[in-house]
Design an enzyme around this catalytic site. Structure first.
Site, PDB file in Angstrom:
ATOM      1  N   GLY A  34      -8.801   8.448  47.712  1.00 28.27           N
ATOM      2  CA  GLY A  34      -7.873   7.599  46.871  1.00 28.27           C
ATOM      3  C   GLY A  34      -7.437   6.349  47.782  1.00 28.27           C
ATOM      4  CG  HIS A  40     -12.506   3.839  48.248  1.00 27.21           C
ATOM      5  ND1 HIS A  40     -11.584   3.445  48.824  1.00 27.21           N
ATOM      6  CD2 HIS A  40     -12.869   4.929  49.006  1.00 27.21           C
ATOM      7  CE1 HIS A  40     -11.176   4.282  49.617  1.00 27.21           C
ATOM      8  NE2 HIS A  40     -11.887   4.961  50.076  1.00 27.21           N
ATOM      9  CG  ASP A 158     -15.649   7.679  57.004  1.00 30.77           C
ATOM     10  OD1 ASP A 158     -14.757   8.078  57.597  1.00 30.77           O
ATOM     11  OD2 ASP A 158     -15.691   6.869  55.897  1.00 30.77           O
TER      12      ASP A 158
END
Ligand code: AMP
Length: 286
Positions: A34, A40, A158
Site C-alpha cells: 500500500g 506501484h 527490491d
C-alpha cells in the site's frame, strides 16, 4: 470500476466466477504494502497491458518486519490507494487483515514459513533484516496460492526480493510468470518509495545522493573500470555525508555472490540510513 475485497473466500469466489465466464482469462497479481505511488502504478499499468484482470494486494505484512522496524508507523492509506490503483488500470484491490491472512491470534513462531536459501538471504538487506525474506516469501506464496495468477509483477527496486521470488517460483513449481519492472524515480533520481514520506525536504536531497553514487559507478564502469574497490571509492565520494551507509555491494547475477571484478551482469545495490529512514536503491550493469 474497481472492486475492493477484504476476505480470501470472497476473492476466490470472484476469481472462479471470472475464470468461468472468461475462457481466455489472464490474471495478473501486483503484491504491495500500500501507500501506492508512481512506482506501484507502473507495475499495475504493466499488468493491465498484459492481463485481462489485474489484482493489487494491499497488505502491510507483519511477518516481514523485525521487532525494531517501522511496522506500526508504516503508512496505511487505503482510500487513496484505491484511487491510484483504479487510475493505473487495476480491477480488484485485495486488502485483507493480518487475522484474515494468518488466522486469529496467530503467532509468528507458529505458522508455516517459506524460507529462501541462506546463501540468498545472508547478504544485502538480509544481513540486518533477520527473517525479513522468510516473511516475504511466505506472504507471496500465500498470495500466489490464494489468487493463482498467470503473471505476477515485481519491481527491480527490491532487487534481492525479486531474485528470491524468481528462485522460489522455480524451486516450488509455481505456475506463474514473474515480470520484473524497472525502478521509477523522482526527477532528482531518488527511487520512489512509500518510505520517502518519512523524509524532510533536506533529507530528500541527501537521499538523492544514493542514485548519484550509483550513476558515478555506471559512468566509470563505462570508461573501463571494472575493479569494484575503485568503483566503491568513487561512489562513496558522491554520497551525502548525512547518509549513513549500510552497504554498497557488487553482486554477480550468475551466482548472487559478491564480486571483486565486474565480469557479466552485475547488481550494484546500496542501502543507507538518512535521519531515521532506511533507503535502498540499485542499478544493473551488463
Ligand atoms: P512495496 O509496497 O514497497 O512492498 O512494493 C510493492 C512492489 O512495488 C514491489 O515489487 C516493489 O519492488 C515495487 N516498487 C516499489 N517502489 C518502486 C519503484 N520506485 N519503482 C518500481 N517498482 C517499485
Amino acid at each position: 470500476m474497481i472492486t475492493v475485497i477484504h476476505t480470501i473466500n470472497e476473492l476466490r469466489t470472484h476469481i472462479k466466477n471470472y475464470r468461468d465466464e472468461n475462457k481466455n482469462a489472464q490474471i495478473g497479481l501486483i503484491p504491495t504494502m500500500g501507500a501506492l505511488h508512481k512506482g506501484h502504478a507502473s507495475l499495475i499499468t504493466k499488468s493491465a497491458q498484459t492481463c485481462s484482470l489485474s489484482i493489487v494486494s494491499v497488505f502491510v505484512n507483519p511477518t516481514q518486519f523485525g521487532v525494531n522496524e517501522d511496522f506500526s508507523k508504516y503508512p496505511r492509506t487505503l482510500e487513496k490507494d484505491i484511487e491510484v490503483a483504479k487510475e493505473a488500470g487495476a480491477n480488484i484491490i485485495f486488502a485483507p487483515s493480518a487475522e484474515e491472512m494468518y488466522g486469529k491470534g496467530y503467532s509468528k513462531d507458529f505458522i508455516t514459513l517459506v524460507c529462501p536459501p541462506y546463501d540468498l538471504v545472508n547478504k544485502l538487506c538480509g544481513k540486518t533484516r533477520t527473517g525479513h525474506f522468510d516473511g516475504v516469501a511466505t506472504v507471496v506464496s500465500k498470495l500466489f496460492n490464494i489468487v493463482q495468477p498467470d503473471y505476477a509483477f515485481f519491481g527491480q527496486k527490491d532487487a534481492q526480493q525479486l531474485y528470491i521470488i524468481e528462485k522460489m517460483v522455480k524451486d516450488l513449481n509455481f505456475n506463474i510468470k514473474i515480470i520484473p519492472c524497472p525502478i521509477v524515480r523522482e526527477d532528482s533520481g531518488l527511487a520512489i518509495s512509500s518510505r520517502n514520506q518519512y523524509l524532510s525536504e533536506k533529507e530528500k536531497e541527501y537521499a538523492s545522493s544514493l542514485f548519484k553514487s550509483l550513476s558515478a559507478i555506471e559512468k566509470y564502469y563505462k570508461q573501463g573500470i571494472k575493479n569494484t574497490k575503485a568503483l566503491f571509492d568513487t561512489a562513496i565520494s558522491m554520497l551525502a555525508k548525512e547518509a549513513q551507509l549500510e552497504y554498497l555491494d557488487f553482486i554477480d547475477y550468475e551466482n548472487f555472490e559478491k564480486t571483486d571484478i565486474i565480469k557479466g551482469r552485475t547488481l550494484i545495490a546500496i542501502c543507507a540510513i538518512i535521519g531515521s529512514t532506511r533507503l535502498i536503491d540499485n542499478i544493473v550493469l551488463e
